[in-house]
Design a protein around this motif. Structure first.
Motif, PDB file in Angstrom:
ATOM      1  N   GLY A  74       6.006   5.436  -3.179  1.00 21.15           N
ATOM      2  CA  GLY A  74       5.861   4.143  -2.534  1.00 21.15           C
ATOM      3  C   GLY A  74       4.491   3.988  -1.916  1.00 21.15           C
ATOM      4  N   TYR A  75       4.298   2.839  -1.281  1.00 24.02           N
ATOM      5  CA  TYR A  75       3.007   2.574  -0.656  1.00 24.02           C
ATOM      6  C   TYR A  75       3.176   1.613   0.511  1.00 24.02           C
ATOM      7  CZ  TYR A  75       3.011  -1.708  -3.527  1.00 24.02           C
ATOM      8  OH  TYR A  75       3.333  -2.897  -4.122  1.00 24.02           O
ATOM      9  N   ALA A  76       2.209   1.670   1.416  1.00 21.73           N
ATOM     10  CA  ALA A  76       2.132   0.740   2.544  1.00 21.73           C
ATOM     11  C   ALA A  76       0.727   0.177   2.584  1.00 21.73           C
ATOM     12  CB  ALA A  76       2.462   1.442   3.860  1.00 21.73           C
ATOM     13  N   THR A  77       0.625  -1.093   2.953  1.00 21.26           N
ATOM     14  CA  THR A  77      -0.686  -1.729   3.027  1.00 21.26           C
ATOM     15  C   THR A  77      -0.856  -2.498   4.330  1.00 21.26           C
ATOM     16  OG1 THR A  77       0.117  -3.756   1.970  1.00 21.26           O
ATOM     17  CG2 THR A  77      -0.847  -2.084   0.527  1.00 21.26           C
ATOM     18  N   SER A  78      -2.099  -2.624   4.705  1.00 18.89           N
ATOM     19  CA  SER A  78      -2.522  -3.623   5.687  1.00 18.89           C
ATOM     20  C   SER A  78      -3.556  -4.456   4.958  1.00 18.89           C
ATOM     21  CB  SER A  78      -3.104  -2.971   6.944  1.00 18.89           C
ATOM     22  OG  SER A  78      -4.207  -2.148   6.633  1.00 18.89           O
ATOM     23  N   ASP A 100      14.375   4.599  -6.159  1.00 20.22           N
ATOM     24  CA  ASP A 100      15.164   5.768  -5.772  1.00 20.22           C
ATOM     25  C   ASP A 100      14.623   6.482  -4.535  1.00 20.22           C
ATOM     26  OD1 ASP A 100      12.849   6.730  -6.947  1.00 20.22           O
ATOM     27  OD2 ASP A 100      13.860   8.346  -8.017  1.00 20.22           O
ATOM     28  N   ALA A 101      13.621   5.897  -3.860  1.00 19.71           N
ATOM     29  CA  ALA A 101      12.976   6.583  -2.733  1.00 19.71           C
ATOM     30  C   ALA A 101      13.430   6.070  -1.371  1.00 19.71           C
ATOM     31  CB  ALA A 101      11.457   6.461  -2.847  1.00 19.71           C
ATOM     32  N   GLY A 107       9.419   5.353   3.899  1.00 17.87           N
ATOM     33  CA  GLY A 107       8.857   4.143   4.479  1.00 17.87           C
ATOM     34  C   GLY A 107       8.364   4.369   5.899  1.00 17.87           C
ATOM     35  N   SER A 108       9.142   5.086   6.697  1.00 17.02           N
ATOM     36  CA  SER A 108       8.718   5.385   8.072  1.00 17.02           C
ATOM     37  C   SER A 108       7.482   6.266   8.090  1.00 17.02           C
ATOM     38  CB  SER A 108       9.853   6.073   8.833  1.00 17.02           C
ATOM     39  OG  SER A 108      10.918   5.179   9.036  1.00 17.02           O
ATOM     40  N   LEU A 109       7.434   7.234   7.203  1.00 17.07           N
ATOM     41  CA  LEU A 109       6.252   8.094   7.105  1.00 17.07           C
ATOM     42  C   LEU A 109       5.019   7.262   6.757  1.00 17.07           C
ATOM     43  CD1 LEU A 109       5.012  10.953   7.055  1.00 17.07           C
ATOM     44  CD2 LEU A 109       5.657  11.054   4.633  1.00 17.07           C
ATOM     45  N   LEU A 110       5.148   6.375   5.776  1.00 17.85           N
ATOM     46  CA  LEU A 110       4.025   5.531   5.374  1.00 17.85           C
ATOM     47  C   LEU A 110       3.570   4.621   6.506  1.00 17.85           C
ATOM     48  CD1 LEU A 110       5.119   4.616   1.760  1.00 17.85           C
ATOM     49  CD2 LEU A 110       2.928   5.647   2.390  1.00 17.85           C
ATOM     50  N   TYR A 111       4.509   3.940   7.169  1.00 19.63           N
ATOM     51  CA  TYR A 111       4.124   3.047   8.257  1.00 19.63           C
ATOM     52  C   TYR A 111       3.498   3.831   9.409  1.00 19.63           C
ATOM     53  CZ  TYR A 111       5.138  -1.983   7.849  1.00 19.63           C
ATOM     54  OH  TYR A 111       5.084  -3.330   7.572  1.00 19.63           O
ATOM     55  N   GLY A 112       4.046   4.974   9.738  1.00 25.63           N
ATOM     56  CA  GLY A 112       3.461   5.795  10.795  1.00 25.63           C
ATOM     57  C   GLY A 112       2.013   6.153  10.497  1.00 25.63           C
ATOM     58  N   ARG A 113       1.747   6.579   9.278  1.00 23.94           N
ATOM     59  CA  ARG A 113       0.376   6.935   8.874  1.00 23.94           C
ATOM     60  C   ARG A 113      -0.526   5.706   8.828  1.00 23.94           C
ATOM     61  NH1 ARG A 113       0.507  11.898   5.863  1.00 23.94           N
ATOM     62  NH2 ARG A 113       1.804  13.268   7.120  1.00 23.94           N
ATOM     63  N   LEU A 114       0.020   4.585   8.385  1.00 23.04           N
ATOM     64  CA  LEU A 114      -0.780   3.363   8.332  1.00 23.04           C
ATOM     65  C   LEU A 114      -1.219   2.949   9.728  1.00 23.04           C
ATOM     66  CD1 LEU A 114      -1.914   0.954   6.672  1.00 23.04           C
ATOM     67  CD2 LEU A 114       0.282  -0.190   7.096  1.00 23.04           C
ATOM     68  N   PHE A 115      -0.296   2.912  10.671  1.00 17.93           N
ATOM     69  CA  PHE A 115      -0.663   2.479  12.020  1.00 17.93           C
ATOM     70  C   PHE A 115      -1.564   3.498  12.704  1.00 17.93           C
ATOM     71  CE2 PHE A 115       3.238  -0.123  11.360  1.00 17.93           C
ATOM     72  CZ  PHE A 115       2.550  -1.322  11.236  1.00 17.93           C
ATOM     73  N   GLU A 116      -1.406   4.754  12.382  1.00 16.63           N
ATOM     74  CA  GLU A 116      -2.334   5.775  12.897  1.00 16.63           C
ATOM     75  C   GLU A 116      -3.738   5.528  12.342  1.00 16.63           C
ATOM     76  OE1 GLU A 116      -3.593   8.766  15.241  1.00 16.63           O
ATOM     77  OE2 GLU A 116      -1.542   8.005  15.233  1.00 16.63           O
ATOM     78  N   ALA A 117      -3.836   5.211  11.055  1.00 14.17           N
ATOM     79  CA  ALA A 117      -5.136   4.947  10.427  1.00 14.17           C
ATOM     80  C   ALA A 117      -5.807   3.703  11.011  1.00 14.17           C
ATOM     81  CB  ALA A 117      -4.959   4.789   8.916  1.00 14.17           C
ATOM     82  N   LEU A 118      -5.020   2.750  11.478  1.00 11.89           N
ATOM     83  CA  LEU A 118      -5.593   1.512  12.013  1.00 11.89           C
ATOM     84  C   LEU A 118      -6.073   1.651  13.457  1.00 11.89           C
ATOM     85  CD1 LEU A 118      -3.153  -1.142  10.515  1.00 11.89           C
ATOM     86  CD2 LEU A 118      -5.490  -0.592   9.789  1.00 11.89           C
ATOM     87  N   LYS A 119      -5.696   2.757  14.129  1.00 15.71           N
ATOM     88  CA  LYS A 119      -6.195   2.964  15.494  1.00 15.71           C
ATOM     89  C   LYS A 119      -7.715   3.071  15.441  1.00 15.71           C
ATOM     90  CE  LYS A 119      -2.195   5.117  17.569  1.00 15.71           C
ATOM     91  NZ  LYS A 119      -1.600   6.352  18.080  1.00 15.71           N
ATOM     92  N   GLY A 120      -8.369   2.391  16.344  1.00 18.86           N
ATOM     93  CA  GLY A 120      -9.822   2.414  16.378  1.00 18.86           C
ATOM     94  C   GLY A 120     -10.457   1.329  15.513  1.00 18.86           C
ATOM     95  N   GLU A 121      -9.673   0.675  14.682  1.00 21.05           N
ATOM     96  CA  GLU A 121     -10.194  -0.461  13.916  1.00 21.05           C
ATOM     97  C   GLU A 121     -10.112  -1.709  14.794  1.00 21.05           C
ATOM     98  OE1 GLU A 121     -11.625  -0.302  11.059  1.00 21.05           O
ATOM     99  OE2 GLU A 121     -11.057   1.737  10.496  1.00 21.05           O
TER     100      GLU A 121
END
Length: 173
Positions: A74-78, A100-101, A107-121
């Motif tokens: 899967g994937y998550a985007t901003s 099947d995922a 999904g929670s793992l992806l969103y967690g990493r996405l919001f972590e990546a957006l910190k400081g932006e």
């Protein structure tokens, strides 16, 4: 160790384009979750991929199974929220999982990493549109601090049925 802890998450790239397109096309063909009604080719999807660099406010993170196959789960985007300049500090977020995922924490793992990546932006708010009904999407957005701020009633028609879209907002700064 749980399934989720073995999943690898990294920025998406050209090598992922076919798998990402396949996942997206599942939702185009089988669900009202996206209002696209015609499947897309990887070439048609390439501009979308290129609009998500590895840094900055517009990200694409991909979850893969561990090991040599590295199957995309899967994937998550901003993404850009709207084109006008004053909207630059807002993003629209989304998650799409392989059929099947779901239900395994990807999904929670992806969103967690996405919001972590957006910190400081320079991002002030995140928005997400959820086609109703979609309890799983509502749950994950609420879990990550989104709250519903609006409802577009019968805004889209797919498969001969009109659907509502709930809009959610999350403060990021």
């Amino acid at each position: 160790m749980s399934y989720r802890t073995n999943v690898q998450v990294s920025p998406g790239g050209e090598d992922d384009l076919a798998a990402l397109t396949d996942i997206y096309n599942h939702y185009v063909r089988e669900t009202p979750i996206t209002f696209d009604v015609t499947p897309v080719t990887p070439d048609e999807r390439r501009p979308w991929l290129l609009s998500h660099p590895e840094d900055g406010p517009h990200r694409l993170l991909v979850a893969r199974e561990p090991g040599p196959s590295g199957r995309v789960l899967g994937y998550a985007t901003s993404s850009r929220f709207r084109a006008k300049a004053a909207y630059a500090t807002s993003v629209e977020t989304s998650i799409y999982l392989a059929p099947d995922a779901g239900g395994r924490g990807v999904g929670s793992l992806l969103y967690g990493r996405l919001f972590e990546a957006l910190k400081g932006e320079d991002v002030h708010r995140a928005y997400a549109g959820v086609t109703l009904p979609n309890e799983a999407s509502i749950r994950i957005h609420e879990r990550f601090g989104f709250r519903q701020v609006g409802l577009y009633e019968q805004v889209g028609r797919k498969f001969g049925t009109y659907y509502d879209v709930a809009w959610f907002q999350k403060r990021l700064d």
